[in-house]
Design a protein around this motif. Structure first.
Motif, PDB file in Angstrom:
ATOM      1  N   ILE A   1      10.118  45.122  78.610  1.00 47.36           N
ATOM      2  CA  ILE A   1       8.899  44.341  78.777  1.00 47.36           C
ATOM      3  C   ILE A   1       7.736  45.286  78.514  1.00 47.36           C
ATOM      4  O   ILE A   1       7.594  46.309  79.184  1.00 47.36           O
ATOM      5  N   VAL A   2       6.939  44.948  77.539  1.00 44.96           N
ATOM      6  CA  VAL A   2       5.810  45.794  77.172  1.00 44.96           C
ATOM      7  C   VAL A   2       4.537  45.182  77.738  1.00 44.96           C
ATOM      8  O   VAL A   2       4.264  43.993  77.542  1.00 44.96           O
ATOM      9  N   THR A   3       3.785  45.993  78.470  1.00 40.41           N
ATOM     10  CA  THR A   3       2.495  45.577  78.994  1.00 40.41           C
ATOM     11  C   THR A   3       1.415  46.302  78.216  1.00 40.41           C
ATOM     12  O   THR A   3       1.441  47.523  78.127  1.00 40.41           O
ATOM     13  N   THR A   4       0.500  45.552  77.652  1.00 45.00           N
ATOM     14  CA  THR A   4      -0.599  46.137  76.902  1.00 45.00           C
ATOM     15  C   THR A   4      -1.859  46.054  77.746  1.00 45.00           C
ATOM     16  O   THR A   4      -2.221  44.985  78.237  1.00 45.00           O
ATOM     17  N   PHE A   5      -2.498  47.197  77.929  1.00 42.89           N
ATOM     18  CA  PHE A   5      -3.731  47.252  78.695  1.00 42.89           C
ATOM     19  C   PHE A   5      -4.915  47.214  77.735  1.00 42.89           C
ATOM     20  O   PHE A   5      -4.847  47.761  76.640  1.00 42.89           O
ATOM     21  N   SER A   6      -5.988  46.572  78.155  1.00 41.39           N
ATOM     22  CA  SER A   6      -7.201  46.546  77.346  1.00 41.39           C
ATOM     23  C   SER A   6      -8.401  46.764  78.255  1.00 41.39           C
ATOM     24  O   SER A   6      -8.310  46.596  79.473  1.00 41.39           O
ATOM     25  N   ALA A   7      -9.493  47.160  77.656  1.00 40.84           N
ATOM     26  CA  ALA A   7     -10.708  47.424  78.437  1.00 40.84           C
ATOM     27  C   ALA A   7     -11.915  47.152  77.564  1.00 40.84           C
ATOM     28  O   ALA A   7     -11.823  47.137  76.339  1.00 40.84           O
ATOM     29  N   GLY A   8     -13.019  46.966  78.194  1.00 40.51           N
ATOM     30  CA  GLY A   8     -14.264  46.741  77.477  1.00 40.51           C
ATOM     31  C   GLY A   8     -15.440  47.103  78.354  1.00 40.51           C
ATOM     32  O   GLY A   8     -15.287  47.412  79.533  1.00 40.51           O
ATOM     33  N   VAL A   9     -16.597  47.088  77.774  1.00 36.96           N
ATOM     34  CA  VAL A   9     -17.826  47.383  78.502  1.00 36.96           C
ATOM     35  C   VAL A   9     -18.599  46.081  78.664  1.00 36.96           C
ATOM     36  O   VAL A   9     -18.911  45.409  77.685  1.00 36.96           O
ATOM     37  N   CYS A  10     -18.882  45.723  79.889  1.00 34.23           N
ATOM     38  CA  CYS A  10     -19.606  44.496  80.198  1.00 34.23           C
ATOM     39  C   CYS A  10     -21.029  44.572  79.649  1.00 34.23           C
ATOM     40  O   CYS A  10     -21.682  45.624  79.731  1.00 34.23           O
TER      41      CYS A  10
ATOM     42  N   ALA B   1     -19.387  54.176  80.690  1.00 29.53           N
ATOM     43  CA  ALA B   1     -18.177  53.358  80.537  1.00 29.53           C
ATOM     44  C   ALA B   1     -17.517  53.639  79.195  1.00 29.53           C
ATOM     45  O   ALA B   1     -16.293  53.788  79.116  1.00 29.53           O
ATOM     46  N   ARG B   2     -18.303  53.731  78.125  1.00 28.44           N
ATOM     47  CA  ARG B   2     -17.747  54.045  76.800  1.00 28.44           C
ATOM     48  C   ARG B   2     -17.112  55.433  76.780  1.00 28.44           C
ATOM     49  O   ARG B   2     -16.063  55.636  76.177  1.00 28.44           O
ATOM     50  N   ALA B   3     -17.742  56.383  77.454  1.00 28.85           N
ATOM     51  CA  ALA B   3     -17.190  57.746  77.517  1.00 28.85           C
ATOM     52  C   ALA B   3     -15.854  57.749  78.255  1.00 28.85           C
ATOM     53  O   ALA B   3     -14.906  58.425  77.838  1.00 28.85           O
ATOM     54  N   LEU B   4     -15.764  57.009  79.347  1.00 27.86           N
ATOM     55  CA  LEU B   4     -14.499  56.919  80.089  1.00 27.86           C
ATOM     56  C   LEU B   4     -13.417  56.289  79.228  1.00 27.86           C
ATOM     57  O   LEU B   4     -12.289  56.800  79.158  1.00 27.86           O
ATOM     58  N   LEU B   5     -13.744  55.195  78.543  1.00 31.32           N
ATOM     59  CA  LEU B   5     -12.761  54.544  77.679  1.00 31.32           C
ATOM     60  C   LEU B   5     -12.345  55.452  76.528  1.00 31.32           C
ATOM     61  O   LEU B   5     -11.165  55.493  76.158  1.00 31.32           O
ATOM     62  N   ALA B   6     -13.284  56.193  75.970  1.00 28.83           N
ATOM     63  CA  ALA B   6     -12.949  57.124  74.889  1.00 28.83           C
ATOM     64  C   ALA B   6     -11.990  58.195  75.395  1.00 28.83           C
ATOM     65  O   ALA B   6     -11.018  58.547  74.719  1.00 28.83           O
ATOM     66  N   PHE B   7     -12.227  58.706  76.596  1.00 30.28           N
ATOM     67  CA  PHE B   7     -11.319  59.708  77.163  1.00 30.28           C
ATOM     68  C   PHE B   7      -9.943  59.108  77.419  1.00 30.28           C
ATOM     69  O   PHE B   7      -8.921  59.702  77.083  1.00 30.28           O
ATOM     70  N   MET B   8      -9.906  57.916  78.003  1.00 28.78           N
ATOM     71  CA  MET B   8      -8.627  57.299  78.352  1.00 28.78           C
ATOM     72  C   MET B   8      -7.771  56.990  77.128  1.00 28.78           C
ATOM     73  O   MET B   8      -6.548  56.918  77.232  1.00 28.78           O
TER      74      MET B   8
END
Length: 68
Positions: free
Chosen positions: A22-31, A40-47
């Motif tokens: 079972i593959v779980t795909t995580f996604s994120a965005g900036v509100c 928030a963009r810097a955190l997502l870029a690091f992650m």
């Protein structure tokens, strides 16, 4: 894999067969109402950076775009 990795009494011999994985795909965005969108963009870029791949694998996960 990530759910089983840290359980006592389980010895992992390898990956589960593809048919039962079972593959779980995580996604994120900036509100759009974020008060700190650049942070928030810097955190997502690091992650999503290659520097985090080893930590993800230690937890039984595959980084995005990884191939086996």
């Amino acid at each position: 894999m990530s759910e089983l990795l840290h359980l006592d009494g389980i010895d992992l011999l390898g990956m589960l067969p593809q048919a039962v994985q079972i593959v779980t795909t995580f996604s994120a965005g900036v509100c759009s109402a974020s008060t700190q969108p650049e942070a928030a963009r810097a955190l997502l870029a690091f992650m999503t950076s290659p520097e985090t791949a080893a930590a993800k694998r230690r937890q039984g996960m595959e980084p995005a775009g990884a191939t086996r």
